[in-house]
Design a protein around this motif. Structure first.
Motif: not given
Ligand code: UT7
Length: 357
Positions: A248, A269, A271, A274-275, A282, A286, A289-290, A293
């Protein structure tokens, strides 16, 4: 060769948020420019060291794997912002988490570090001699930023992510990979004088230098092309890919990479809002979080792709195993802090705002 599968995952981001509005107060930028040109809305600024975030992410990953620190044979920390040059951040993490049996070393491939580490861990497990590896990507990038330089300061943030890899007979793990480096253009993304080069002195400026547009151009080409090659090498079609987890760095790089791959945005994906760019952290952040989610399911084919200082690039196809549920949870956390992002970056402003060269 024996497979190495991810059995644990975790992240640790520090609590202090630095918003685009905060940055507007210290450099000539705007929320509108940052959001439209990069996709970043805020980033985290750490009140602790890289190893502290790495240790918490590592303990959380161990808990999801149902393992104790003593079960680990090797700790790999991918970072370009170590606490110290000696010892390695991995050695500090080994002590902090109490993994006394583990060998420990750092790996620096900048933003591509997590994928370089994934391949290193996989090869070491596959070749024998190591059964369980804790791989962490952790960075405290704000330390190397001049917050009055809008071309770099708005992009980066702090954080850590970790995975546990274990030897397994399961039909899962890294299917194909490509790691690349072009040292001939290293100067377009670097931190000059951050090592032994130059004369020692109290006023050494150690900040990220980047030729953004050139890095951007190379990132899109390298990430897209390497991803295409690893998908082909894995014997897969584009339709077989369930999720692309890219480094990211910039939403426009991510979208251009996906377009080059002809991958639908729903399979990517993101994000970064936010970061920001947390370099080697990263992808494991990620990935965690993936999973949280529900974006990864047993048997998912994932493509990891990254690009960064070196210049380095990396891509890998990873087939997820059968377990997606964590085996446990950890209450490990950073020491509390009420400091704001602006307060934590004040030392950099004081130093570089004075024009230290
Ligand atoms: O992890 C891997 C390492 N890093 C990367 O992958 C980053 C790669 N590069 C990038 O993401 C982009 O090149 C940047 C986000 C760094 C810059 O975006 P860009 O679209 O390439 O902008 P630019 O550098 O061409 O600058 C366009 C304009 C310039 O103004 P002028 O000369 O047109 O008047 C810049 O001075 O935008 C200006 N600018 C800004 N304006 C407001 C540059 N940074 C900012 C800023 N706020 N923060």
């Amino acid at each position: 060769m024996r497979n190495a599968v991810i059995t644990g995952w975790g992240k640790c981001v520090p609590p202090a948020v630095l918003s685009n509005a905060d940055l507007e107060t210290v450099t000539e930028t705007s929320d509108e420019w940052i959001v439209t040109r990069t996709g970043i809305r805020e980033r985290r600024i750490s009140h602790v060291e890289t190893s502290d975030m790495a240790a918490v992410a590592g303990l959380r990953a161990l808990a999801t794997a149902g393992l104790e620190p003593d079960d680990i044979d090797l700790i790999l920390v991918a970072t370009c912002t170590p606490d110290r040059l000696i010892p390695s951040t991995a050695a500090i993490v080994q002590d902090k988490i109490g993994a006394g049996r583990a060998a420990a070393m750092d790996l620096n491939a900048a933003c591509s570090g997590f994928i370089f580490g994934l391949v290193t861990a996989r090869q070491m497990i596959g070749a024998g001699g190591f059964e369980r590896v804790l791989l962490i990507g952790a960075e405290k990038l704000h330390y190397f930023l001049d917050f009055t330089d809008r071309s770099t300061s708005v992009l980066f943030g702090d954080g850590a992510g970790a995975v546990v890899l274990e030897g397994s007979d399961e039909d899962a793990g890294v299917r194909s990979f490509e790691l690349g480096t072009d040292g001939s253009v290293a100067d377009i993304l670097c931190v000059p004088r951050s090592g032994t080069e130059g004369a020692p002195g109290p006023d050494r400026r150690m900040v990220v230098h980047m030729e953004g547009a050139e890095v951007f151009r190379r990132a899109v080409a390298a990430m897209g092309d390497a991803s295409t090659r690893v998908i082909e090498e894995a014997g897969l079609e584009l339709d077989d890919i369930d999720l692309l987890i890219p480094h990211q760095a910039n939403i426009r790089i991510i979208e251009a990479t996906a377009r080059r791959l002809r991958l639908h945005p729903s399979k990517v994906f993101v994000n970064i809002a936010s970061y920001g760019n947390t370099s080697a952290a990263t992808i494991p952040i990620a990935l965690t979080e993936a999973i949280d989610e529900g974006r990864i399911t047993p048997g998912s084919n994932i493509v990891f792709a990254a690009f960064g200082g070196g210049l380095t690039w990396a891509a890998a196809v990873y087939r997820w195993g059968s377990r997606i549920e964590p085996l446990g949870s950890s209450d490990a956390d950073l020491p509390p802090s009420d400091a704001s992002g602006l307060e934590l970056m004040q030392p950099n402003i004081d130093l570089y705002g004075m024009g230290v060269q």
